[in-house]
Design an enzyme around this catalytic site. Structure first.
Site, PDB file in Angstrom:
ATOM      1  N   CYS A  35       0.822  -1.214   0.000  1.00 46.80           N
ATOM      2  CA  CYS A  35       0.000   0.000   0.000  1.00 46.80           C
ATOM      3  C   CYS A  35       0.853   1.261   0.000  1.00 46.80           C
ATOM      4  O   CYS A  35       0.336   2.349  -0.207  1.00 46.80           O
ATOM      5  CB  CYS A  35      -0.950   0.014   1.194  1.00 46.80           C
ATOM      6  N   ASP A  37       2.287   2.611   2.554  1.00 46.95           N
ATOM      7  CA  ASP A  37       2.178   3.381   3.786  1.00 46.95           C
ATOM      8  C   ASP A  37       3.446   3.234   4.630  1.00 46.95           C
ATOM      9  O   ASP A  37       4.122   2.216   4.589  1.00 46.95           O
ATOM     10  CB  ASP A  37       0.953   2.934   4.584  1.00 46.95           C
ATOM     11  N   CYS A  60      -3.137   4.726   6.358  1.00 41.86           N
ATOM     12  CA  CYS A  60      -4.598   4.715   6.347  1.00 41.86           C
ATOM     13  C   CYS A  60      -5.160   4.842   7.774  1.00 41.86           C
ATOM     14  O   CYS A  60      -4.419   4.820   8.746  1.00 41.86           O
ATOM     15  CB  CYS A  60      -5.083   3.421   5.722  1.00 41.86           C
ATOM     16  N   CYS A 104      -2.380  -3.566   8.401  1.00 45.51           N
ATOM     17  CA  CYS A 104      -2.111  -2.214   8.915  1.00 45.51           C
ATOM     18  C   CYS A 104      -1.613  -2.300  10.356  1.00 45.51           C
ATOM     19  O   CYS A 104      -0.742  -1.526  10.771  1.00 45.51           O
ATOM     20  CB  CYS A 104      -3.365  -1.352   8.842  1.00 45.51           C
TER      21      CYS A 104
END
Ligand code: FES
Length: 128
Positions: A35, A37, A60, A104
């Protein structure tokens, strides 16, 4: 059922321990290749205790909530406890994350691990 628990929403909207610790003695940064991130974790460790912890994330909402919860879980705790913090424990403390958002919470676990590696690298005597 709502996609995100009240706790996830609370930590996302009001993240705890956001920022930088200027005199941190343990800093870790990790990223998720999928992603893109990024999460950075700052720890101030004194006498084997995580006296302070702050994070910055370009990530996120689940990453924000996970890191916020993770910092709460290790603040004031012995380094050994911080070492053992898993993403599963973070997700459970948040009353769960959707399956496709579990990665995450891995970012939070890895950022703490990375900071602790930095700590041991800078202070090998701390390993005892
Ligand atoms: Fe990248 Fe959540 S989507 S950390």
């Amino acid at each position: 059922m709502a996609l995100y628990s009240d706790k996830v929403m609370d930590h996302f909207l009001h993240p705890r321990n956001v920022g930088v610790i200027e005199d941190a003695n343990a800093v870790g940064e990790v990223g998720n290749a999928k992603c893109g991130d990024i999460m950075k974790m700052y720890l101030k460790i004194e006498d084997g205790i995580v006296e302070d912890v702050k994070f910055e994330t370009f990530g996120c909402g689940s990453a924000i909530a996970s890191s916020s919860m993770a910092t709460e879980l290790i603040k004031g705790k012995p380094v050994e406890d911080a070492m053992k913090l898993t993403n599963k424990a973070v997700a459970e403390a948040l009353d769960g994350l959707p399956d496709y958002k579990m990665h995450c919470s891995v970012l939070a676990e890895e950022a703490i691990q990375s900071a602790l590696e930095d700590y041991y690298k800078n202070d090998p005597a701390a390993k005892k």
